[in-house]
Design an enzyme around this catalytic site. Structure first.
Site, short mmCIF file in Angstrom:
data_model
loop_
_atom_site.label_atom_id
_atom_site.label_comp_id
_atom_site.label_asym_id
_atom_site.label_seq_id
_atom_site.Cartn_x
_atom_site.Cartn_y
_atom_site.Cartn_z
N HIS A 52 0.83 -1.20 0.00
CA HIS A 52 0.00 0.00 0.00
C HIS A 52 0.87 1.26 0.00
O HIS A 52 2.08 1.20 0.21
CB HIS A 52 -0.93 -0.01 1.22
CG HIS A 52 -2.05 -1.00 1.10
ND1 HIS A 52 -3.07 -1.07 2.01
CD2 HIS A 52 -2.29 -1.96 0.18
CE1 HIS A 52 -3.91 -2.02 1.66
NE2 HIS A 52 -3.46 -2.59 0.55
N GLU A 54 1.19 3.77 2.09
CA GLU A 54 1.88 4.09 3.33
C GLU A 54 3.18 3.28 3.48
O GLU A 54 4.20 3.79 3.94
CB GLU A 54 0.97 3.84 4.53
CG GLU A 54 -0.29 4.70 4.53
CD GLU A 54 -1.48 4.03 3.86
OE1 GLU A 54 -2.61 4.28 4.30
OE2 GLU A 54 -1.27 3.27 2.88
N CYS A 88 -2.12 -0.86 7.52
CA CYS A 88 -1.22 0.30 7.42
C CYS A 88 -1.25 1.15 8.68
O CYS A 88 -0.27 1.81 9.03
CB CYS A 88 -1.60 1.15 6.21
SG CYS A 88 -1.26 0.34 4.63
N ASP A 209 -23.27 -3.56 -34.95
CA ASP A 209 -21.89 -3.08 -35.05
C ASP A 209 -20.84 -4.19 -34.99
O ASP A 209 -19.70 -3.96 -35.40
CB ASP A 209 -21.60 -2.08 -33.92
CG ASP A 209 -22.46 -0.83 -34.00
OD1 ASP A 209 -23.17 -0.68 -35.01
OD2 ASP A 209 -22.42 -0.02 -33.06
N ARG A 216 -7.87 -1.73 -27.44
CA ARG A 216 -6.73 -2.06 -28.31
C ARG A 216 -5.93 -0.84 -28.75
O ARG A 216 -4.76 -0.97 -29.13
CB ARG A 216 -7.21 -2.84 -29.52
CG ARG A 216 -8.25 -2.10 -30.35
CD ARG A 216 -9.01 -3.02 -31.31
NE ARG A 216 -10.04 -2.29 -32.03
CZ ARG A 216 -11.25 -2.07 -31.52
NH1 ARG A 216 -11.55 -2.47 -30.30
NH2 ARG A 216 -12.16 -1.40 -32.22
N THR A 295 -30.50 1.10 -24.65
CA THR A 295 -29.74 0.68 -23.48
C THR A 295 -29.37 1.87 -22.60
O THR A 295 -29.52 1.84 -21.38
CB THR A 295 -28.47 -0.09 -23.91
OG1 THR A 295 -28.86 -1.24 -24.66
CG2 THR A 295 -27.67 -0.53 -22.70
#
Length: 349
Positions: A52, A54, A88, A209, A216, A295
């Protein structure tokens, strides 16, 4: 002290952003250690499962004796539980750091003030809420996921200058992507995709589509591809969305089955809240929705979205499909090449 605290907290936040796309489902965290108004150590959470912020910051301090008279700045409350790494808050106590400045409390149940309490009980001075708004916004995906038990939802679409999202498919009888924005804008969109855990479309987008739904054009982790296909009407055998570049989840009401990298996820109560809860159970922290009008409007009408990114190209479309209706506050707008970008924030956020 307030101005000084803000100065170093801004540095902590800027460090935290370096972990974007690499630490999910963990939050982005940056840490700065200051002694006599001089930074003596800093670090950020670089990769999920690894040290992490810290830990990295404390390890970077050359003279550990200075820690006893130092202030540590961290944009999120230090953890108090054993996960993939030790707490931490314990490390801060063991390092005998005298003061801790925190951007915002971690609402995750395993933390939720426990780290602050533990440090205060050890005699450490703790200040909370420095640049709190900025700190909360930085980890909005993490907080939404744990507080609302659903993914953070980003809506995205491109529209013409006169407000159309697509051509009239019935009239033109065309298949394939109809590009509205400039080619270079694709890099920006793929950068957005790389940040999110999932990317979602409806069945009509897959049919019309045949998208790959990958990033990419930009280096980053591939999002899990998600299709809403209630009755399983799409023939996926020749569709790019089921290639092995990434995993694919097909949300439906017919069957549950896993075939290699494709999962058919059956949702009995086929509502948007139920679908999002199932994605939550699969630890998908955020989703960018790139579907068609139906949608996108589905999410808007259900008031289940957090952020919207609307790209406007330079051309018009005659008699096409109108863009979704969105009544929300614009929080940012800018040009990207020839295209215009507007960022909206959901009313409840």
């Amino acid at each position: 002290m307030a101005k000084i605290d803000e100065k170093y907290m801004r540095r902590a936040i800027s460090l935290a952003k370096l972990g974007k796309g690499d630490v999910s489902p963990n939050p982005m965290v940056g840490c700065v250690i200051v002694h006599n108004d001089t930074i003596i150590g800093e670090g950020y959470h670089q990769k999920y499962g690894e040290a992490h912020a810290e830990v990295n910051a404390i390890n970077s301090v050359k003279n550990k004796k200075l820690l006893k008279k130092s202030t540590i700045y961290v944009n999120l409350e230090p953890c108090a539980h054993f996960g993939k790494t030790p707490p931490c808050s314990n490390l801060i106590i063991d390092s005998k750091i005298s003061r801790v400045v925190i951007g915002c409390v971690d609402s995750y149940a395993e933390v939720a003030g426990k780290g602050i309490k533990r440090m205060q009980q050890a005699g450490i001075e703790v200040s909370v809420g420095v640049l709190e708004t900025e700190s909360l916004w930085l980890n909005r995906r993490f907080f939404t996921f744990h507080q609302k038990q659903r993914p953070y939802i980003v809506l995205k679409w491109a529209q013409s200058t006169n407000g159309f999202i697509d051509i009239n498919r019935l009239k033109h009888k065309e298949k394939g992507v109809f590009w509205i924005t400039q080619p270079e804008t694709k890099v920006l969109v793929h950068k957005w995709r790389a940040i999110e855990a999932g990317i979602l479309v409806g069945r009509k987008t897959v049919e019309n589509d045949n998208p790959s739904l990958t990033c990419r054009e930009y280096y980053g982790q591939q999002p899990t591809r998600i299709v809403i296909d209630k009755e399983l009407t799409v023939d996926y055998s020749q569709k790019k969305i089921v290639n092995n570049v990434s995993n694919t989840i097909i949300v439906n009401q017919k069957k549950s089955e896993i075939i290699e990298n494709i999962e058919y996820l059956k949702v009995d109560n086929f509502s948007l809240p139920s679908i999002l809860h199932q994605l939550y159970l699969k630890d998908i922290q955020s989703v960018i929705v790139e579907g068609g009008k139906t949608t996108l409007q589905f999410f808007i009408d259900n008031n289940l979205w957090d952020e919207a990114r609307v790209l406007t190209g330079i051309n018009q479309i005659l008699n096409g499909v109108k863009a979704p209706e969105l009544h929300a506050k614009i929080i940012d707008t800018y040009r990207f090449g020839k295209d215009n970008v507007k960022i909206f924030k959901a009313p409840q956020q």
